[in-house]
Design a protein around this motif. Structure first.
Motif, short mmCIF file in Angstrom:
data_model
loop_
_atom_site.label_atom_id
_atom_site.label_comp_id
_atom_site.label_asym_id
_atom_site.label_seq_id
_atom_site.Cartn_x
_atom_site.Cartn_y
_atom_site.Cartn_z
N ARG A 194 0.99 -1.17 0.12
CA ARG A 194 0.00 0.18 0.00
C ARG A 194 0.96 1.35 -0.13
O ARG A 194 1.85 1.30 0.61
CB ARG A 194 -0.99 0.18 1.40
N GLY A 195 0.66 2.09 -0.82
CA GLY A 195 1.30 3.24 -0.78
C GLY A 195 0.70 4.22 -2.19
O GLY A 195 0.06 4.26 -2.69
N ASP A 196 1.54 5.35 -2.01
CA ASP A 196 1.54 6.23 -3.18
C ASP A 196 1.86 5.74 -4.38
O ASP A 196 3.01 5.36 -4.72
CB ASP A 196 2.11 7.58 -2.91
N VAL A 197 1.06 5.99 -5.63
CA VAL A 197 1.53 5.66 -6.84
C VAL A 197 2.41 7.03 -7.51
O VAL A 197 2.19 8.16 -7.33
CB VAL A 197 0.32 5.59 -7.95
N PRO A 198 3.46 6.73 -8.07
CA PRO A 198 4.09 5.50 -8.65
C PRO A 198 5.27 5.14 -7.64
O PRO A 198 5.64 3.86 -8.04
CB PRO A 198 4.78 5.86 -9.92
N GLU A 199 5.25 5.49 -6.31
CA GLU A 199 6.27 4.80 -5.47
C GLU A 199 6.17 3.39 -5.24
O GLU A 199 7.05 2.68 -5.14
CB GLU A 199 6.52 5.64 -4.24
N VAL A 200 4.69 3.16 -4.84
CA VAL A 200 4.53 1.62 -4.46
C VAL A 200 4.83 0.77 -5.65
O VAL A 200 5.19 -0.27 -5.22
CB VAL A 200 2.92 1.59 -4.30
N TYR A 201 4.80 1.10 -6.82
CA TYR A 201 5.54 0.20 -8.01
C TYR A 201 6.72 -0.11 -7.76
O TYR A 201 7.24 -1.23 -7.94
CB TYR A 201 5.23 0.90 -9.25
N GLY A 202 7.57 0.73 -7.08
CA GLY A 202 8.88 0.59 -6.87
C GLY A 202 9.27 -0.66 -5.89
O GLY A 202 10.31 -1.25 -5.35
N ILE B 206 7.52 -3.18 -5.69
CA ILE B 206 7.05 -4.72 -6.17
C ILE B 206 8.50 -5.78 -6.21
O ILE B 206 8.22 -6.86 -5.82
CB ILE B 206 6.42 -4.82 -7.51
N GLY B 207 9.25 -5.50 -6.76
CA GLY B 207 10.56 -6.32 -6.94
C GLY B 207 10.95 -6.74 -5.39
O GLY B 207 11.42 -8.00 -5.27
N GLU B 208 11.25 -5.73 -4.52
CA GLU B 208 11.46 -6.26 -2.95
C GLU B 208 10.43 -7.07 -2.57
O GLU B 208 10.94 -8.12 -1.79
CB GLU B 208 11.72 -4.84 -2.29
N ALA B 209 9.27 -6.73 -2.64
CA ALA B 209 8.11 -7.84 -2.06
C ALA B 209 8.38 -9.25 -2.75
O ALA B 209 8.23 -10.09 -1.91
CB ALA B 209 6.72 -7.14 -2.51
N PHE B 210 8.50 -9.37 -3.75
CA PHE B 210 8.83 -10.68 -4.42
C PHE B 210 10.12 -11.44 -3.87
O PHE B 210 9.80 -12.55 -3.56
CB PHE B 210 8.77 -10.58 -5.99
N ASP B 211 11.02 -10.45 -3.74
CA ASP B 211 12.12 -11.05 -3.13
C ASP B 211 11.88 -11.80 -1.64
O ASP B 211 12.52 -12.83 -1.20
CB ASP B 211 13.32 -10.08 -3.04
N VAL B 212 11.33 -10.69 -1.04
CA VAL B 212 10.79 -11.36 0.62
C VAL B 212 10.13 -12.49 0.47
O VAL B 212 10.27 -13.49 1.11
CB VAL B 212 10.06 -10.22 1.04
N LEU B 213 9.00 -12.57 -0.66
CA LEU B 213 8.14 -13.69 -0.50
C LEU B 213 8.90 -15.13 -1.08
O LEU B 213 8.74 -16.07 -0.56
CB LEU B 213 6.99 -13.58 -1.47
N PHE B 214 10.05 -14.87 -1.74
CA PHE B 214 10.73 -16.04 -2.38
C PHE B 214 11.60 -16.62 -1.35
O PHE B 214 11.82 -17.79 -1.38
CB PHE B 214 11.34 -15.75 -3.67
#
Length: 148
Positions: free
Chosen positions: A98-106, A108-116
């Motif tokens: 959750r966050g402001d667009v477009p910063e929240v898009y930045g 996404i990559g870290e979120a996937f790294d965390v999940l993996f």
């Protein structure tokens, strides 16, 4: 997972189960410039985005990014001549950004790294970006088995 879901600075991590979903889609090469250029064109073709669920499927091994819109009733025909696809269901780890667009898009990559890093992922299914509303994105990684 324990009764208390793990937390990360980006948000809470949950296990969710998805059902298979029929969708209309278009593939682009898996790189940021193609993805950024592809979304506006993909979305612009629809009569309206109202009531639509937009998702991005990441097929890392095939280097493909699939832009998807879950089918809605008004998609009886496929006037845009989009590809037909099924978004695969099953168990996924989810981290909701959750966050402001477009910063929240930045994030996404870290979120996937965390999940993996949390569980063994299922390489036969894609990872998913689910665009819930402006400033809210679910990052989902398919997992082989439920966590204990």
């Amino acid at each position: 997972m324990s009764n208390c879901p793990p937390r990360h600075a980006l948000g809470r991590i949950d296990v969710v189960t998805l059902e298979d979903l029929p969708a209309l889609s278009r593939d682009v090469p898996l790189n940021l410039s193609n993805i950024r250029a592809g979304w506006p064109e993909f979305e612009h073709g629809f009569d309206s985005l109202k009531g639509r669920r937009m998702l991005g499927l990441l097929y890392g091994g095939r280097h493909v990014y699939r832009m998807c819109s879950v089918r809605v009733e008004r998609d009886v025909d496929n006037p845009l001549d989009l590809d037909e696809t099924t978004i695969p269901g099953g168990a996924y780890l989810r981290l909701r950004l959750r966050g402001d667009v477009p910063e929240v898009y930045g994030q996404i990559g870290e979120a996937f790294d965390v999940l993996f890093g949390q569980a063994e992922h299922d390489p036969t299914r894609p990872s998913i970006e689910s665009y819930r509303r402006e400033g809210e994105i679910d990052c989902l990684v398919p997992i082989v088995q439920q966590l204990e």
